[in-house]
Motif scaffolding. Sequence first.
Motif, PDB file in Angstrom:
ATOM      1  N   LEU A  39       0.938  -1.386  -0.026  1.00 27.27           N
ATOM      2  CA  LEU A  39      -0.100   0.057  -0.011  1.00 27.27           C
ATOM      3  C   LEU A  39       0.910   1.367   0.066  1.00 27.27           C
ATOM      4  CD1 LEU A  39      -2.606  -0.757   2.649  1.00 27.27           C
ATOM      5  CD2 LEU A  39      -2.985  -0.538   0.145  1.00 27.27           C
ATOM      6  N   TRP A  40       2.027   1.432   0.907  1.00 26.09           N
ATOM      7  CA  TRP A  40       2.857   2.506   0.871  1.00 26.09           C
ATOM      8  C   TRP A  40       3.585   2.413  -0.489  1.00 26.09           C
ATOM      9  CZ3 TRP A  40       2.542   5.986   4.390  1.00 26.09           C
ATOM     10  CH2 TRP A  40       2.075   5.533   5.527  1.00 26.09           C
ATOM     11  N   LEU A  41       4.053   1.382  -1.204  1.00 23.55           N
ATOM     12  CA  LEU A  41       4.673   1.408  -2.496  1.00 23.55           C
ATOM     13  C   LEU A  41       3.482   1.949  -3.627  1.00 23.55           C
ATOM     14  CD1 LEU A  41       6.703  -1.673  -2.476  1.00 23.55           C
ATOM     15  CD2 LEU A  41       7.619   0.497  -2.324  1.00 23.55           C
ATOM     16  N   PHE A  42       2.425   1.481  -3.338  1.00 20.76           N
ATOM     17  CA  PHE A  42       1.393   2.051  -4.365  1.00 20.76           C
ATOM     18  C   PHE A  42       1.138   3.427  -4.234  1.00 20.76           C
ATOM     19  CE2 PHE A  42      -3.226   2.421  -5.765  1.00 20.76           C
ATOM     20  CZ  PHE A  42      -2.971   1.881  -6.871  1.00 20.76           C
ATOM     21  N   ALA A  43       1.052   4.162  -2.912  1.00 17.63           N
ATOM     22  CA  ALA A  43       0.807   5.400  -2.798  1.00 17.63           C
ATOM     23  C   ALA A  43       1.989   6.265  -3.161  1.00 17.63           C
ATOM     24  CB  ALA A  43       0.711   5.914  -1.167  1.00 17.63           C
ATOM     25  N   LEU A  44       3.335   5.737  -2.948  1.00 17.94           N
ATOM     26  CA  LEU A  44       4.525   6.306  -3.562  1.00 17.94           C
ATOM     27  C   LEU A  44       4.494   6.539  -5.130  1.00 17.94           C
ATOM     28  CD1 LEU A  44       7.414   7.519  -2.919  1.00 17.94           C
ATOM     29  CD2 LEU A  44       8.345   5.331  -3.072  1.00 17.94           C
ATOM     30  N   ILE A  45       4.029   5.293  -5.790  1.00 13.99           N
ATOM     31  CA  ILE A  45       4.082   5.189  -7.089  1.00 13.99           C
ATOM     32  C   ILE A  45       3.048   6.245  -7.685  1.00 13.99           C
ATOM     33  CG2 ILE A  45       3.672   3.685  -9.092  1.00 13.99           C
ATOM     34  CD1 ILE A  45       5.152   1.417  -7.561  1.00 13.99           C
ATOM     35  N   LEU A 103      -8.716   7.011  -6.029  1.00 11.82           N
ATOM     36  CA  LEU A 103      -9.677   6.390  -5.526  1.00 11.82           C
ATOM     37  C   LEU A 103      -9.704   4.839  -5.016  1.00 11.82           C
ATOM     38  CD1 LEU A 103     -12.775   6.646  -5.488  1.00 11.82           C
ATOM     39  CD2 LEU A 103     -12.812   5.765  -7.566  1.00 11.82           C
ATOM     40  N   VAL A 104      -8.864   4.078  -5.621  1.00 13.07           N
ATOM     41  CA  VAL A 104      -8.521   2.768  -4.980  1.00 13.07           C
ATOM     42  C   VAL A 104      -8.097   2.766  -3.852  1.00 13.07           C
ATOM     43  CG1 VAL A 104      -7.256   0.798  -5.229  1.00 13.07           C
ATOM     44  CG2 VAL A 104      -8.446   1.540  -7.296  1.00 13.07           C
ATOM     45  N   LEU A 105      -6.900   3.703  -3.542  1.00 13.00           N
ATOM     46  CA  LEU A 105      -6.321   3.928  -2.096  1.00 13.00           C
ATOM     47  C   LEU A 105      -7.419   4.086  -1.114  1.00 13.00           C
ATOM     48  CD1 LEU A 105      -2.687   5.279  -2.686  1.00 13.00           C
ATOM     49  CD2 LEU A 105      -3.478   3.309  -1.359  1.00 13.00           C
ATOM     50  N   VAL A 112      -5.979  -3.083  -5.345  1.00 16.71           N
ATOM     51  CA  VAL A 112      -4.596  -2.637  -5.305  1.00 16.71           C
ATOM     52  C   VAL A 112      -3.858  -3.823  -6.348  1.00 16.71           C
ATOM     53  CG1 VAL A 112      -2.588  -2.315  -4.195  1.00 16.71           C
ATOM     54  CG2 VAL A 112      -4.811  -1.135  -3.288  1.00 16.71           C
ATOM     55  N   PRO A 113      -3.948  -4.940  -6.060  1.00 21.64           N
ATOM     56  CA  PRO A 113      -3.363  -5.934  -7.050  1.00 21.64           C
ATOM     57  C   PRO A 113      -3.507  -5.651  -8.294  1.00 21.64           C
ATOM     58  CG  PRO A 113      -4.110  -6.879  -5.341  1.00 21.64           C
ATOM     59  CD  PRO A 113      -4.573  -5.531  -4.976  1.00 21.64           C
ATOM     60  N   LEU A 114      -4.848  -5.305  -8.656  1.00 24.17           N
ATOM     61  CA  LEU A 114      -5.415  -5.008 -10.288  1.00 24.17           C
ATOM     62  C   LEU A 114      -4.622  -3.880 -10.743  1.00 24.17           C
ATOM     63  CD1 LEU A 114      -6.932  -5.835 -12.752  1.00 24.17           C
ATOM     64  CD2 LEU A 114      -8.912  -4.438 -11.615  1.00 24.17           C
ATOM     65  N   ILE A 155       6.798  -3.793  -9.726  1.00 20.68           N
ATOM     66  CA  ILE A 155       6.859  -5.305  -9.572  1.00 20.68           C
ATOM     67  C   ILE A 155       6.849  -5.514  -8.085  1.00 20.68           C
ATOM     68  CG2 ILE A 155       8.527  -7.211 -10.319  1.00 20.68           C
ATOM     69  CD1 ILE A 155       9.077  -5.725 -12.688  1.00 20.68           C
ATOM     70  N   PHE A 156       7.569  -5.028  -7.339  1.00 25.29           N
ATOM     71  CA  PHE A 156       7.767  -5.372  -5.990  1.00 25.29           C
ATOM     72  C   PHE A 156       6.438  -5.247  -5.211  1.00 25.29           C
ATOM     73  CE2 PHE A 156       9.370  -4.341  -1.561  1.00 25.29           C
ATOM     74  CZ  PHE A 156       9.789  -5.560  -1.441  1.00 25.29           C
ATOM     75  N   GLY A 157       5.908  -4.139  -5.629  1.00 26.49           N
ATOM     76  CA  GLY A 157       4.542  -3.839  -4.860  1.00 26.49           C
ATOM     77  C   GLY A 157       3.361  -4.901  -5.447  1.00 26.49           C
ATOM     78  N   LEU A 158       3.623  -5.294  -6.699  1.00 24.51           N
ATOM     79  CA  LEU A 158       2.533  -6.345  -7.238  1.00 24.51           C
ATOM     80  C   LEU A 158       2.605  -7.618  -6.389  1.00 24.51           C
ATOM     81  CD1 LEU A 158       0.258  -7.256  -9.013  1.00 24.51           C
ATOM     82  CD2 LEU A 158       2.117  -7.823 -10.805  1.00 24.51           C
ATOM     83  N   VAL A 159       3.958  -7.858  -6.285  1.00 25.53           N
ATOM     84  CA  VAL A 159       4.338  -9.299  -5.452  1.00 25.53           C
ATOM     85  C   VAL A 159       3.952  -9.172  -4.014  1.00 25.53           C
ATOM     86  CG1 VAL A 159       6.226 -10.788  -4.632  1.00 25.53           C
ATOM     87  CG2 VAL A 159       6.256  -9.905  -7.035  1.00 25.53           C
ATOM     88  N   LEU A 160       4.006  -8.152  -3.361  1.00 27.74           N
ATOM     89  CA  LEU A 160       3.567  -8.022  -2.186  1.00 27.74           C
ATOM     90  C   LEU A 160       2.230  -7.752  -1.705  1.00 27.74           C
ATOM     91  CD1 LEU A 160       6.350  -5.366  -0.761  1.00 27.74           C
ATOM     92  CD2 LEU A 160       6.027  -7.717  -0.024  1.00 27.74           C
TER      93      LEU A 160
END
Length: 173
Positions: A39-45, A103-105, A112-114, A155-160
Amino acid sequence: MMSTAVRMAEASPRLNARIFRQLLPQRFDNTYRGHKLALWLFALIVLMRIVMSLNSILNGRSVASSADGIPLETYTPAAAQTAVSLFALLGFSNLVICLVCVLVLARYRSMVPLMFTLLLLQYMGGRLILHYLPIVRTGTPPGFYVNLSLLVLMIFGLVLSLRSQGNLRSQEL
């Protein structure tokens, strides 16, 4: 006695089904099952992409020539204006995707994975297009390194995001 290969073959369909359920859950809600770091990586990206999108819209000429190394000064004025306009349009398209990510966040964290997958698909599709329809660039622009770091983070965020939090039940964040 069951061999490791047989156990892996039996576990593979279950693993694939679990990953598929996480990518496309039956309901889109705020229940997030992945690792919190994702979630944190997603927000940063998303934040980085919002800044990049706004910069492409508002400072397209500067971004195209400096960050992406496109030699606009060698273009005719009309061609340079067309390139800058296309840059702004691409920035706007990316901004719309980022707003969906926000919106997803905020409301639909089960997506998030999608969204990681869609961001990766967008990135990889762009690289594929540029492989077959390359843009002339000067030097090694810094935008390459920024995009490469975003790729690694995605990639790292998707795996996590596909990893569950160990034994913990699904959590409402």
